[in-house]
Motif scaffolding. Sequence first.
Motif, PDB file in Angstrom:
ATOM      1  N   MET A  50       0.827  -1.203   0.000  1.00 43.11           N
ATOM      2  CA  MET A  50       0.000   0.000   0.000  1.00 43.11           C
ATOM      3  C   MET A  50       0.866   1.260   0.000  1.00 43.11           C
ATOM      4  SD  MET A  50      -3.113   1.210  -0.016  1.00 43.11           S
ATOM      5  CE  MET A  50      -4.176  -0.159   0.467  1.00 43.11           C
ATOM      6  N   LEU A  51       1.839   1.306   0.923  1.00 40.76           N
ATOM      7  CA  LEU A  51       2.759   2.443   1.013  1.00 40.76           C
ATOM      8  C   LEU A  51       4.174   1.930   1.196  1.00 40.76           C
ATOM      9  CD1 LEU A  51       3.108   5.599   1.338  1.00 40.76           C
ATOM     10  CD2 LEU A  51       2.962   5.185   3.803  1.00 40.76           C
ATOM     11  N   GLU A  52       5.086   2.492   0.414  1.00 41.87           N
ATOM     12  CA  GLU A  52       6.504   2.123   0.529  1.00 41.87           C
ATOM     13  C   GLU A  52       7.353   3.381   0.458  1.00 41.87           C
ATOM     14  OE1 GLU A  52       9.852  -0.776  -1.579  1.00 41.87           O
ATOM     15  OE2 GLU A  52       7.849  -0.574  -2.444  1.00 41.87           O
ATOM     16  N   VAL A  53       8.086   3.643   1.528  1.00 44.22           N
ATOM     17  CA  VAL A  53       8.950   4.817   1.626  1.00 44.22           C
ATOM     18  C   VAL A  53      10.387   4.332   1.727  1.00 44.22           C
ATOM     19  CG1 VAL A  53       9.529   6.853   2.992  1.00 44.22           C
ATOM     20  CG2 VAL A  53       7.142   6.116   2.813  1.00 44.22           C
ATOM     21  N   SER A  54      11.278   4.920   0.938  1.00 51.48           N
ATOM     22  CA  SER A  54      12.681   4.524   0.990  1.00 51.48           C
ATOM     23  C   SER A  54      13.586   5.735   0.772  1.00 51.48           C
ATOM     24  CB  SER A  54      12.989   3.462  -0.078  1.00 51.48           C
ATOM     25  OG  SER A  54      12.706   3.946  -1.372  1.00 51.48           O
ATOM     26  N   GLY A  55      14.641   5.808   1.577  1.00 54.05           N
ATOM     27  CA  GLY A  55      15.641   6.864   1.430  1.00 54.05           C
ATOM     28  C   GLY A  55      15.096   8.270   1.593  1.00 54.05           C
ATOM     29  N   GLY A  66      12.924   4.924   5.879  1.00 57.20           N
ATOM     30  CA  GLY A  66      12.246   3.900   5.105  1.00 57.20           C
ATOM     31  C   GLY A  66      11.219   3.166   5.953  1.00 57.20           C
ATOM     32  N   LEU A  67      10.053   2.908   5.376  1.00 50.93           N
ATOM     33  CA  LEU A  67       9.009   2.160   6.076  1.00 50.93           C
ATOM     34  C   LEU A  67       8.003   1.656   5.056  1.00 50.93           C
ATOM     35  CD1 LEU A  67       6.260   4.149   6.220  1.00 50.93           C
ATOM     36  CD2 LEU A  67       7.685   5.321   7.895  1.00 50.93           C
ATOM     37  N   THR A  68       7.197   0.698   5.473  1.00 51.16           N
ATOM     38  CA  THR A  68       6.153   0.151   4.609  1.00 51.16           C
ATOM     39  C   THR A  68       4.866  -0.019   5.408  1.00 51.16           C
ATOM     40  OG1 THR A  68       6.752  -2.153   5.066  1.00 51.16           O
ATOM     41  CG2 THR A  68       7.804  -1.106   3.159  1.00 51.16           C
ATOM     42  N   VAL A  69       3.739   0.041   4.704  1.00 48.79           N
ATOM     43  CA  VAL A  69       2.429  -0.253   5.280  1.00 48.79           C
ATOM     44  C   VAL A  69       1.691  -1.122   4.273  1.00 48.79           C
ATOM     45  CG1 VAL A  69       0.275   0.663   6.194  1.00 48.79           C
ATOM     46  CG2 VAL A  69       2.381   2.000   6.441  1.00 48.79           C
ATOM     47  N   ALA A  70       1.254  -2.285   4.707  1.00 44.97           N
ATOM     48  CA  ALA A  70       0.517  -3.197   3.832  1.00 44.97           C
ATOM     49  C   ALA A  70      -0.975  -2.893   3.890  1.00 44.97           C
ATOM     50  CB  ALA A  70       0.776  -4.652   4.234  1.00 44.97           C
ATOM     51  N   GLY A 106      14.718  10.688  -1.862  1.00 45.46           N
ATOM     52  CA  GLY A 106      13.976   9.484  -1.525  1.00 45.46           C
ATOM     53  C   GLY A 106      12.778   9.234  -2.416  1.00 45.46           C
ATOM     54  N   ARG A 107      12.177   8.077  -2.201  1.00 48.41           N
ATOM     55  CA  ARG A 107      11.008   7.651  -2.966  1.00 48.41           C
ATOM     56  C   ARG A 107       9.839   7.385  -2.037  1.00 48.41           C
ATOM     57  NH1 ARG A 107      12.100   3.128  -7.335  1.00 48.41           N
ATOM     58  NH2 ARG A 107      10.182   4.096  -8.094  1.00 48.41           N
ATOM     59  N   ILE A 108       8.643   7.726  -2.504  1.00 43.53           N
ATOM     60  CA  ILE A 108       7.408   7.444  -1.774  1.00 43.53           C
ATOM     61  C   ILE A 108       6.429   6.861  -2.787  1.00 43.53           C
ATOM     62  CG2 ILE A 108       5.568   8.335  -0.305  1.00 43.53           C
ATOM     63  CD1 ILE A 108       7.364  10.815   0.189  1.00 43.53           C
ATOM     64  N   ARG A 109       6.120   5.592  -2.647  1.00 39.60           N
ATOM     65  CA  ARG A 109       5.193   4.934  -3.568  1.00 39.60           C
ATOM     66  C   ARG A 109       3.923   4.571  -2.818  1.00 39.60           C
ATOM     67  NH1 ARG A 109       7.085   3.556  -8.404  1.00 39.60           N
ATOM     68  NH2 ARG A 109       5.526   1.924  -8.676  1.00 39.60           N
ATOM     69  N   PHE A 110       2.792   5.031  -3.365  1.00 38.75           N
ATOM     70  CA  PHE A 110       1.497   4.753  -2.769  1.00 38.75           C
ATOM     71  C   PHE A 110       0.641   4.023  -3.789  1.00 38.75           C
ATOM     72  CE2 PHE A 110      -2.957   6.361  -1.997  1.00 38.75           C
ATOM     73  CZ  PHE A 110      -3.196   5.541  -0.911  1.00 38.75           C
TER      74      PHE A 110
END
Length: 233
Positions: free
Chosen positions: A1-6, A21-25, A56-60
Amino acid sequence: MLEVSGLAAQYGRAQILAEVGLTVAAGEVVVLLGRNGAGKSTTLKAIMGLVPPSAGRIRFRGQEIAGRPPFEIARLGLGYVPEERRIFSELTVMENLEVGRRPAPPGQQAWTPERLFALFPSLGAMRHRPGGRMSGGEQQMLTIARTLMGQPRLVLLDEPSEGLAPVVVERMAEAILALKAEGLSILLSEQNLHFARAVSDRATIIEKGRIRWEGGMAALMADAGIREQYLSV
């Protein structure tokens, strides 16, 4: 669902976040823990586009959102509940909810005032009361309800238990668990470890703008050394 890196962010020349960096499923509740000034709120604001990331990257939901304006990010299904609440004090509960209303995407059950009053019964009892005449706990519920009227898939909750009476904190925990049961994903920043333990699946600890630890809540509660090192006052 959410992926944050760097992820990095700064205010002027002051570097606040570095390599976060963190993730949420989907359907998961993740808590971002840390002391005051650790970078919790800035992390949420950077994800929402309120603080421009410097790296950094933020993918939603598979889309890159870093650098996009907040209104575009909101339209993709990311909701944000600020620590300051920011309700419209002269508008009634119903009017505050209408301000946040957006149509639900195809296949997604819409949040309506009646659904929200089932989640927060006290709001239903004061639907015509101006926001400025509500308690802090009631305003917090209204802020969350207004955000849900935007039909988000994931909600960023900034310090939802701060300044609330214990009985209101308990109701807030029940509401978050109910939202999780509805399939909503939640990333919250929090200092109240007891509250975080009650609602979260996983924890990520931030200190001085860097991620220091991440894992399941059960693992965190079993590790007194980690709690003492990064969370004790």
